[in-house]
Write a protein that holds these residues in place. Structure first.
Motif, PDB file in Angstrom:
ATOM      1  N   TYR A 133      -2.633  -1.353  -1.707  1.00 19.65           N
ATOM      2  CA  TYR A 133      -2.316  -1.192  -0.571  1.00 19.65           C
ATOM      3  C   TYR A 133      -0.875  -1.128  -0.369  1.00 19.65           C
ATOM      4  O   TYR A 133      -0.429  -0.073   0.425  1.00 19.65           O
ATOM      5  N   ASP A 134      -0.067  -1.938  -1.094  1.00 22.29           N
ATOM      6  CA  ASP A 134       1.302  -1.940  -1.321  1.00 22.29           C
ATOM      7  C   ASP A 134       1.626  -0.451  -1.596  1.00 22.29           C
ATOM      8  O   ASP A 134       2.744   0.335  -0.858  1.00 22.29           O
ATOM      9  N   SER A 135       1.128   0.092  -2.643  1.00 26.51           N
ATOM     10  CA  SER A 135       1.462   1.417  -3.150  1.00 26.51           C
ATOM     11  C   SER A 135       1.147   2.678  -2.324  1.00 26.51           C
ATOM     12  O   SER A 135       1.573   3.506  -2.104  1.00 26.51           O
ATOM     13  N   GLU A 136       0.273   2.386  -1.281  1.00 26.61           N
ATOM     14  CA  GLU A 136      -0.083   3.417  -0.289  1.00 26.61           C
ATOM     15  C   GLU A 136       0.667   3.115   0.816  1.00 26.61           C
ATOM     16  O   GLU A 136       0.507   3.836   2.025  1.00 26.61           O
ATOM     17  N   GLY A 137       1.338   1.946   1.042  1.00 28.65           N
ATOM     18  CA  GLY A 137       2.229   1.916   2.388  1.00 28.65           C
ATOM     19  C   GLY A 137       1.264   1.309   3.527  1.00 28.65           C
ATOM     20  O   GLY A 137       1.647   1.507   4.521  1.00 28.65           O
ATOM     21  N   VAL A 138       0.301   0.579   3.068  1.00 25.99           N
ATOM     22  CA  VAL A 138      -0.689   0.115   4.093  1.00 25.99           C
ATOM     23  C   VAL A 138      -0.647  -1.473   4.218  1.00 25.99           C
ATOM     24  O   VAL A 138      -0.510  -1.971   2.933  1.00 25.99           O
ATOM     25  N   ALA A 139      -0.554  -2.142   5.539  1.00 24.20           N
ATOM     26  CA  ALA A 139      -0.459  -3.644   5.588  1.00 24.20           C
ATOM     27  C   ALA A 139      -1.813  -3.980   5.344  1.00 24.20           C
ATOM     28  O   ALA A 139      -2.770  -3.510   6.130  1.00 24.20           O
ATOM     29  N   LEU A 140      -1.876  -4.901   4.215  1.00 24.04           N
ATOM     30  CA  LEU A 140      -3.255  -5.700   4.038  1.00 24.04           C
ATOM     31  C   LEU A 140      -3.008  -6.962   4.854  1.00 24.04           C
ATOM     32  O   LEU A 140      -2.124  -7.892   4.725  1.00 24.04           O
ATOM     33  N   VAL A 141      -4.056  -7.267   5.686  1.00 26.10           N
ATOM     34  CA  VAL A 141      -4.270  -8.512   6.430  1.00 26.10           C
ATOM     35  C   VAL A 141      -5.650  -9.005   6.241  1.00 26.10           C
ATOM     36  O   VAL A 141      -6.678  -8.230   6.450  1.00 26.10           O
ATOM     37  N   TRP A 142      -5.626 -10.147   5.513  1.00 28.90           N
ATOM     38  CA  TRP A 142      -6.923 -10.848   5.289  1.00 28.90           C
ATOM     39  C   TRP A 142      -7.346 -11.640   6.495  1.00 28.90           C
ATOM     40  O   TRP A 142      -6.555 -12.320   7.126  1.00 28.90           O
TER      41      TRP A 142
END
Ligand SMILES: [Zn+2]
Length: 476
Positions: free
Chosen positions: A184-193
């Motif tokens: 997700y970091d490489s996609e520019g998406v914020a990952l929230v668990w």
């Protein structure tokens, strides 16, 4: 000895971390080894051929396995499955990660509760007028997707950001956590668990997520569902670590309150970096107070003041070998190790404070003017007292904003002379370890690397940027 008792006794980490014996690993606070564990997994994900940590004997990649015991979680090293089984430290037939994942994930995938939570969360984000797109279960992650993973919710909230919301009911598996963060970091998406509840004690997988989220845990339950409906947007309960092994009173947050610019993780408040920075200053403050009091009490020879006794006693209790070194030092030099160490502290403190302020601030010697730090170092390192600390001081300066002082011909020459004429204090010397305890940002490879990973290395402890032209000139 039975097979299952075998364990890796020393792992060699990439520099600046270096060797970390199993005893040191087990002594670390959870935040310390938790961070190492995450970084190992992230590296494994990014480049399998270059493990962050290797077994000292077979040089195979190792990861940190967590054993749940009655007294809590204990970190242990373990070989990756492709390791050489002939390694005397090989653990035997431990579960291969892929098998473990299959065993864990089976049955959960079709979990009705999970499906319901995902679709509820999607509907709630959709209700937010800023939301331009949502998807459940279909967001493209080719590689991970192929492996048959749990569904999640994807939401594009225009200016607020793009989010991958992972609903995690059962403990996540460490390599998967790292894989998703890297992806997700490489996609520019914020990952929230998102958890449904916080278990006590939490399984290690949840700790891994919290480590990635810098001490934050997010919960979506019946209460947040009601608040979300009321507010017309997704609301999560945010738990922040209290620094004492528990949580502060949770508060309700929206996705727009998350900090997402720090790479790999989203969080409301960075609880880890602050605690780590506090830990760095913890031992130093006592020496600082002593130095100030001593300076008032006996301005001409503050190092002999009794004010240093508490800090010194504490240091001897904490640093193995320091007692012995104090005795040897007396025998060799007829000089008190405590006073010697107090002066060394004042030298390093002067370097750190000058690096921080961008101008000379000296706590030892009376030099003044723009080149006061250089004059102080030249004078201290050409005298007999501190020749044995030339490498230590050189390492220290190199890691600070004053690193370009090492290019000065006078200092270069004096350091080289000191190194040639006196046995140097090295990293495993009690005096070096004592200074590493006072200035871990610079001299403790593990702490320095963790701060660096988090983008939290203080300015004074970051080397000055090199001028390419100057480099060229120096090389010619
Ligand atoms: Zn091995």
């Amino acid at each position: 000895m039975s097979r299952h008792q075998r364990t890796i006794l020393i792992a060699d980490f990439e520099l600046p971390r270096g060797a970390v014996p199993i005893e040191q690993l087990m002594d670390m606070p959870r935040a310390g080894w938790g961070h190492l564990r995450s970084q190992i997994n992230v590296r494994r994900r990014e480049d399998r051929s270059k493990p962050l940590a290797r077994c000292r004997i077979c040089e195979g990649g190792v990861f940190i396995r967590v054993q749940a015991t009655r007294d809590g979680h204990i970190p242990m090293y373990a070989h990756y499955p492709e390791a050489d089984r002939q390694c005397p430290w090989y653990e035997g037939n431990n579960l291969r990660p892929d098998d473990t994942r299959a065993a864990q994930y089976q049955g959960h995938q079709e979990s009705a509760l999970h499906r319901r939570l995902c679709s509820t969360i999607e509907q709630l984000v959709k209700a937010d007028p800023r939301c331009t797109h949502t998807a459940v279960n279909t967001y493209l992650r080719p590689e991970i997707h192929k492996r048959g993973r749990w569904p999640d919710v994807y939401a594009d909230l225009s200016d607020v950001g793009r989010f991958a919301l992972e609903v995690q009911l059962s403990k996540p598996f460490a390599p998967e956590i790292a894989a998703r963060h890297v992806h997700y970091d490489s996609e520019g998406v914020a990952l929230v668990w998102i958890f449904n509840s916080l278990e006590d004690p939490m399984p290690q997988g949840f700790h891994d997520v919290v480590a990635m989220q810098r001490g934050n845990a997010f919960v979506f339950d019946d209460e947040t569902e009601a608040v979300s409906i009321e507010r017309g947007t997704l609301v999560l309960k945010c738990f922040l670590e209290d620094g004492l092994g528990g949580w502060r009173v949770p508060r309700m947050i929206g996705l727009d309150e998350l900090q997402t610019g720090a790479g790999r993780s989203a969080f409301v408040e960075d609880c880890r970096s602050e605690a780590l920075k506090q830990r760095c200053k913890q031992h130093r403050s006592r020496w600082w107070d002593a130095m100030k009091k001593a300076g008032k009490e006996r301005p001409n020879s503050p190092e002999y003041s009794e004010h240093h006794e508490d800090g010194w006693a504490d240091m001897k209790a904490a640093v193995p070998g320091l007692w012995q070194w104090e005795r040897d030092f007396w025998t060799e030099r007829s000089h008190r190790a405590r006073a010697h160490t107090a002066v060394l502290y004042a030298i390093l403190c002067s370097i750190a404070h000058s690096a921080e302020a961008g101008r000379p601030i000296l706590h030892v010697t009376k030099f003044s003017g723009d080149s006061a730090v250089l004059s102080m170092l030249n004078s201290k390192l050409s005298g007999a007292d501190f020749k044995h600390c030339a490498s230590l001081i050189e390492t220290f300066v190199r890691a600070t904003a004053l690193s370009d002082l090492l290019e000065k011909p006078s200092l270069k020459r004096i350091i080289a002379e000191a190194q040639a004429t006196d046995t140097q204090v090295k990293e495993d010397h009690p005096l070096w370890r004592a200074m590493a305890r006072l200035f871990p940002e610079v001299l403790d490879g593990l702490v320095r690397a963790e701060l660096d990973d988090l983008g939290q290395l203080p300015c004074w402890a970051s080397p000055s940027p090199k001028e390419p032209i100057a480099d060229l000139a120096a090389a010619q």
